[in-house]
Structure formats: structure tokens, C-alpha cells
Design a protein around this motif. Sequence first.
Motif, PDB file in Angstrom:
ATOM      1  N   ASN A 394     -74.597   2.996  15.128  1.00 22.86           N
ATOM      2  CA  ASN A 394     -74.968   3.944  16.180  1.00 22.86           C
ATOM      3  C   ASN A 394     -74.271   3.187  17.097  1.00 22.86           C
ATOM      4  O   ASN A 394     -74.626   2.105  17.910  1.00 22.86           O
ATOM      5  N   LEU A 395     -73.207   3.924  17.558  1.00 21.78           N
ATOM      6  CA  LEU A 395     -72.687   3.680  19.069  1.00 21.78           C
ATOM      7  C   LEU A 395     -73.383   3.559  20.357  1.00 21.78           C
ATOM      8  O   LEU A 395     -73.683   4.844  20.731  1.00 21.78           O
ATOM      9  N   LYS A 396     -73.666   2.616  20.888  1.00 18.28           N
ATOM     10  CA  LYS A 396     -74.489   2.469  22.415  1.00 18.28           C
ATOM     11  C   LYS A 396     -73.677   2.701  23.458  1.00 18.28           C
ATOM     12  O   LYS A 396     -72.329   1.975  23.317  1.00 18.28           O
ATOM     13  N   GLU A 397     -73.798   3.457  24.505  1.00 17.94           N
ATOM     14  CA  GLU A 397     -72.933   3.629  25.434  1.00 17.94           C
ATOM     15  C   GLU A 397     -73.096   2.620  26.464  1.00 17.94           C
ATOM     16  O   GLU A 397     -74.142   2.130  26.650  1.00 17.94           O
ATOM     17  N   VAL A 398     -71.931   2.128  27.330  1.00 14.80           N
ATOM     18  CA  VAL A 398     -72.046   1.598  28.517  1.00 14.80           C
ATOM     19  C   VAL A 398     -71.867   2.647  29.543  1.00 14.80           C
ATOM     20  O   VAL A 398     -72.368   2.807  30.724  1.00 14.80           O
ATOM     21  N   THR A 399     -70.408   3.218  29.624  1.00 23.19           N
ATOM     22  CA  THR A 399     -70.107   4.194  30.516  1.00 23.19           C
ATOM     23  C   THR A 399     -70.091   5.566  29.829  1.00 23.19           C
ATOM     24  O   THR A 399     -69.860   5.707  28.565  1.00 23.19           O
ATOM     25  N   ARG A 400     -70.339   6.712  30.727  1.00 17.67           N
ATOM     26  CA  ARG A 400     -70.723   7.887  30.154  1.00 17.67           C
ATOM     27  C   ARG A 400     -69.517   8.979  30.734  1.00 17.67           C
ATOM     28  O   ARG A 400     -69.606   9.025  31.945  1.00 17.67           O
ATOM     29  N   PRO A 401     -68.756   9.600  29.972  1.00 17.44           N
ATOM     30  CA  PRO A 401     -68.660   9.598  28.518  1.00 17.44           C
ATOM     31  C   PRO A 401     -67.423   8.582  28.157  1.00 17.44           C
ATOM     32  O   PRO A 401     -66.917   8.691  26.827  1.00 17.44           O
ATOM     33  N   GLY A 402     -67.066   7.498  29.060  1.00 17.89           N
ATOM     34  CA  GLY A 402     -66.199   6.672  28.573  1.00 17.89           C
ATOM     35  C   GLY A 402     -66.114   5.803  27.493  1.00 17.89           C
ATOM     36  O   GLY A 402     -65.196   5.768  26.836  1.00 17.89           O
ATOM     37  N   THR A 403     -67.346   5.408  27.031  1.00 17.58           N
ATOM     38  CA  THR A 403     -67.376   4.708  25.946  1.00 17.58           C
ATOM     39  C   THR A 403     -67.291   5.572  24.644  1.00 17.58           C
ATOM     40  O   THR A 403     -66.371   5.086  23.631  1.00 17.58           O
ATOM     41  N   LEU A 404     -67.589   6.629  24.706  1.00 17.38           N
ATOM     42  CA  LEU A 404     -67.253   7.659  23.356  1.00 17.38           C
ATOM     43  C   LEU A 404     -65.572   8.090  23.445  1.00 17.38           C
ATOM     44  O   LEU A 404     -64.971   7.994  22.379  1.00 17.38           O
ATOM     45  N   ARG A 405     -65.277   8.354  24.570  1.00 21.68           N
ATOM     46  CA  ARG A 405     -63.498   8.606  24.735  1.00 21.68           C
ATOM     47  C   ARG A 405     -62.958   7.501  24.312  1.00 21.68           C
ATOM     48  O   ARG A 405     -61.949   7.640  23.567  1.00 21.68           O
ATOM     49  N   ASN A 406     -63.335   6.294  24.765  1.00 21.57           N
ATOM     50  CA  ASN A 406     -62.429   5.156  24.336  1.00 21.57           C
ATOM     51  C   ASN A 406     -62.532   4.923  22.898  1.00 21.57           C
ATOM     52  O   ASN A 406     -61.594   4.429  22.150  1.00 21.57           O
ATOM     53  N   PHE A 407     -63.751   4.941  22.289  1.00 20.36           N
ATOM     54  CA  PHE A 407     -63.955   5.076  20.803  1.00 20.36           C
ATOM     55  C   PHE A 407     -63.083   5.761  19.950  1.00 20.36           C
ATOM     56  O   PHE A 407     -62.420   5.663  18.926  1.00 20.36           O
ATOM     57  N   VAL A 408     -63.150   7.247  20.391  1.00 26.79           N
ATOM     58  CA  VAL A 408     -62.287   8.363  19.581  1.00 26.79           C
ATOM     59  C   VAL A 408     -61.033   8.328  19.745  1.00 26.79           C
ATOM     60  O   VAL A 408     -60.049   8.324  19.024  1.00 26.79           O
ATOM     61  N   ASP A 409     -60.545   7.881  21.173  1.00 22.47           N
ATOM     62  CA  ASP A 409     -59.054   7.891  21.518  1.00 22.47           C
ATOM     63  C   ASP A 409     -58.283   6.581  21.183  1.00 22.47           C
ATOM     64  O   ASP A 409     -57.179   6.796  20.835  1.00 22.47           O
ATOM     65  N   LEU A 410     -59.056   5.578  21.114  1.00 22.23           N
ATOM     66  CA  LEU A 410     -58.314   4.206  20.728  1.00 22.23           C
ATOM     67  C   LEU A 410     -58.616   3.648  19.365  1.00 22.23           C
ATOM     68  O   LEU A 410     -57.861   3.252  18.635  1.00 22.23           O
ATOM     69  N   VAL A 411     -60.029   3.626  18.867  1.00 20.59           N
ATOM     70  CA  VAL A 411     -60.509   2.836  17.839  1.00 20.59           C
ATOM     71  C   VAL A 411     -60.459   3.926  16.635  1.00 20.59           C
ATOM     72  O   VAL A 411     -59.916   3.386  15.535  1.00 20.59           O
ATOM     73  N   VAL A 412     -60.809   5.131  16.573  1.00 17.70           N
ATOM     74  CA  VAL A 412     -60.556   5.982  15.721  1.00 17.70           C
ATOM     75  C   VAL A 412     -59.259   6.216  14.914  1.00 17.70           C
ATOM     76  O   VAL A 412     -59.251   6.079  13.867  1.00 17.70           O
ATOM     77  N   PRO A 413     -58.241   6.177  15.581  1.00 11.13           N
ATOM     78  CA  PRO A 413     -56.903   6.243  15.073  1.00 11.13           C
ATOM     79  C   PRO A 413     -56.528   4.923  13.978  1.00 11.13           C
ATOM     80  O   PRO A 413     -56.162   5.122  12.866  1.00 11.13           O
ATOM     81  N   VAL A 414     -57.159   3.869  14.724  1.00  8.26           N
ATOM     82  CA  VAL A 414     -56.917   2.720  13.473  1.00  8.26           C
ATOM     83  C   VAL A 414     -57.880   2.725  12.513  1.00  8.26           C
ATOM     84  O   VAL A 414     -57.587   2.446  11.252  1.00  8.26           O
TER      85      VAL A 414
END
Length: 449
Positions: A394-414
Motif C-alpha cells: 500500500n503506497l502511502k503518499e507524501v506529496t499529492r499527486p506527486g508520490t503517485l506520479r513519481n512511482f508510476v513514471d519512474l519506478v513502474v518502468p523498472v
Amino acid sequence: MSEPLHFNLFTMNSVEHVSPGTWTIPGDQSHRYTDREYWTEVARTAERGGLDAIFFADVRGIYDVYGDSRDPAIRRAIQTPSNAPQALVPAMAEVTDHVGFAITRSTSYTHPYQLARELSTLDHVTDGRIAFNIVTSYLESAAENLGLEGRVDHDERYDRADEFMAVCYRLWEGSWEDDAVVRDREAGTYTDPEKVSAIDFEGEYFSVPGPHGCEPSPQRTPVLYQAGSSDRGREFAARNAEAVFVSQPTKAATRDYVTDMRERAASHGRDPDSLKFFPGIVVITGESEAIAREKYETYTEHVSVEGTLSLLSGFLDMDLSELEADQPIEHIETEAIQGAMNAFTTNDEREWTVGEAARFAGLGSTSPVIVGSPEQVADELESWREEVGVDGFNLKEVTRPGTLRNFVDLVVPVLRERGLIRESYERETLRENVLGRRRLADEHPGRQM
């Protein structure tokens, strides 16, 4: 190829959730929680990243334990103001096709007949994408606002929850046969009454004759999440949960929890491997480790200590304003969130002081924080699966929607390069995508009603 991990965005229909003060970070959009377009954007982003669901926390009442006052929570926006999560689902479902929606509802202050109808309706309009996060409300202020003299005792809340779920299972699983709806135009019969049964439930807390007012939805019973941490809560989760939300600060504590829960599930006649475990996690990432570290430093500068202590005081049912920063948090049996108490008093060998707990919990409350490049984050997430035996996060947010965007755009491709997250959704319903089946497992108590 490795078995894919599962991910939920853990959020709340409020300004702040579990990272107090981060709404003050430049560019943060937490204030848009009342904006429908904010939430539809979140839904699209989550689906683009292959997440299983958007997991909505919720709370009744206002945190008023710290300093014996609600003012700190109101001033720092600690889960206040907030709106009802289920009202967002139709708009978010309209702009997506696959991502699910986990709705937190309390068995303490809701009637099971009413809730069963609401969740069946949502499961229908989303084509089977609904989950129910089962909670028992812990704030004294919530009980008072709903006309009660005080909060129900901890174990009795779970006794009521047991009966609550028994009613829901009979309504969802046992009241309507699969082929009850015939839609026979010539005979003028829409539903065969011989295939719709009353449940005639009589218990200590509820009397529900039934039958269910809704025809079976795509999943019948929503996917069932629970986060029991006390002994009584763990027993409830081991009997009812299909997916367990874990709130522990370390790998060792999480591993012990998973082992204990699988043993408890087996004692209830369930397949222990049928449970999925989702620890809460905070991911702070950037194009490089240096950028991620810089973000982390910025975020921690914006954490509200007063807000964090207000949140923790409500979780612990302990007024932390009465303790000095260097005083240790001593274990008590609490009527609030026993798991939060255990996280700081019994789950590892260290002794947490009030100040240390406030600094640790400022980003994500009791969950660990991963800071690093996308590759480093993926390494750490994979290590949790291999070393601890979890199924997702369960991904907990720090910035909104920055936490989600960073995860999807940077981590998900890896993660996709490593086969650790889905490329696309292969099945129809949320339960199929998370658990590989459309209905509750045969040995689940809901199928035995």
C-alpha cells in the motif's frame, strides 16, 4: 520471470492522511481533495501504472487526544476536513476500466443491511471493482458524534464486527441464487421468487430478516481487506480477510506478523497461502539517488511535529503532550489502534521516545520509508517480497499527486522490466486481478453461511 507484485495507492478523501504538514510543500495539491477532476486524474494515473486499486482510508470523528483538544488536528488538517470516500467511486470508475477501489467502512457505526446494499451497488456500477476495508472505529469523538455515550470497548467492537460480517455474508452469498433473475418478458417475471431467500438472522447486535435487496453483483462479496493488529483483531482478520494491510515499521516485525497470520488462518480451516499481505510503504524517488535524497530532506522540513503527535495520540489513545520528547513510549493495552501501540513498544528491541516516534512517523506514520533512485526502490521492494514474504504494498503518499506520479513514471518502468508489476490487466474483476478468482474461496466463512 518473477511473480508480479500488487500495489494499491493508499489515500484519503481529505487534505492530510498520514504525512502531517506535507500539504505545505510547494506544488502539493492536497487542497484539491474536493475537486472531482483531481480524483479522476488520480484514477487514470493509477491505472496507467498497473496498480490494483485506490485504497481509501476513512475515519469518523476528529483527533482530540493530544492536549485534550481538537484544535491541533483542525489547525494542521490532520484527516480534517474530510469527505466520504465512496462518493468518489462512480466518477473515478467512469474514466477507468480496470483499477479497483477499496472503501473503508466501519462496522461500529453502520448497519450491515445498509452497507451490503451500498457496496453491492458500487460493485455493479464498477463491473466488479470494489473492495471493503473492514474497520472498527477507535475515536471517542466519533462515538459521541453518533449519539453514543462513549466508544465501545475494543474486543466488543470485534464481537460486533463478527456478527456484522455474518449478516453481510448471508446477504451477499446466500440470499439470491445465481440464476434468480430470469427476465422472462412473456411471463412478466423479472426474478424467480423461489430463488430469493430470507436470511432470518437473529443475533446479539443485529436482527435482519432479509432477503438482500440487490441481485448478485459481479463479485457478490467485495474483496475483503483488514488490518487487525491486536490479538483480537488478528483473529478477526485471519477468519475474514482475503488481503491484509500490514502496518509495521520493520521487515522483522512484518515477517513475524505474516507468519502469525498464516498460522491463524490455517487454524480457521483456511488455506494460509490464500491471504495476500500488503505492508504500507512510503516511496520517495527521483531520477537519481541524489535527487531522491534532496526531496526527502525537503519533505522532512515540512513535517508538522504538532500534527504528527496529534495523529499518533489518536492512534495510541495516549496524550503525548504530557510526555517530554526524550521520554520512552510505554506499552499499554489501548482502546484505539493496538497495532500502532505495538509498533512502537513490542515489535522490535529498540525503545522509542516520543521525539523519535514523531520524527519517524512524520512521513507515513508507522510504515518504513524507501528513498532512492527507481532502481534502488525496485531492489528494496523486491527484497521485501523475497525476505519477508509479502505480496504487494500500500503506497502511502507524501506529496499529492506527486508520490503517485513519481512511482508510476519512474519506478513502474523498472518494475515492468523485471516482471514485477503487470503490463496490462488480464482479467475483469478486482478479485480476479488480485487473487486469481472471481468469488470468495470455497473454505472462506462467507461461503459457509
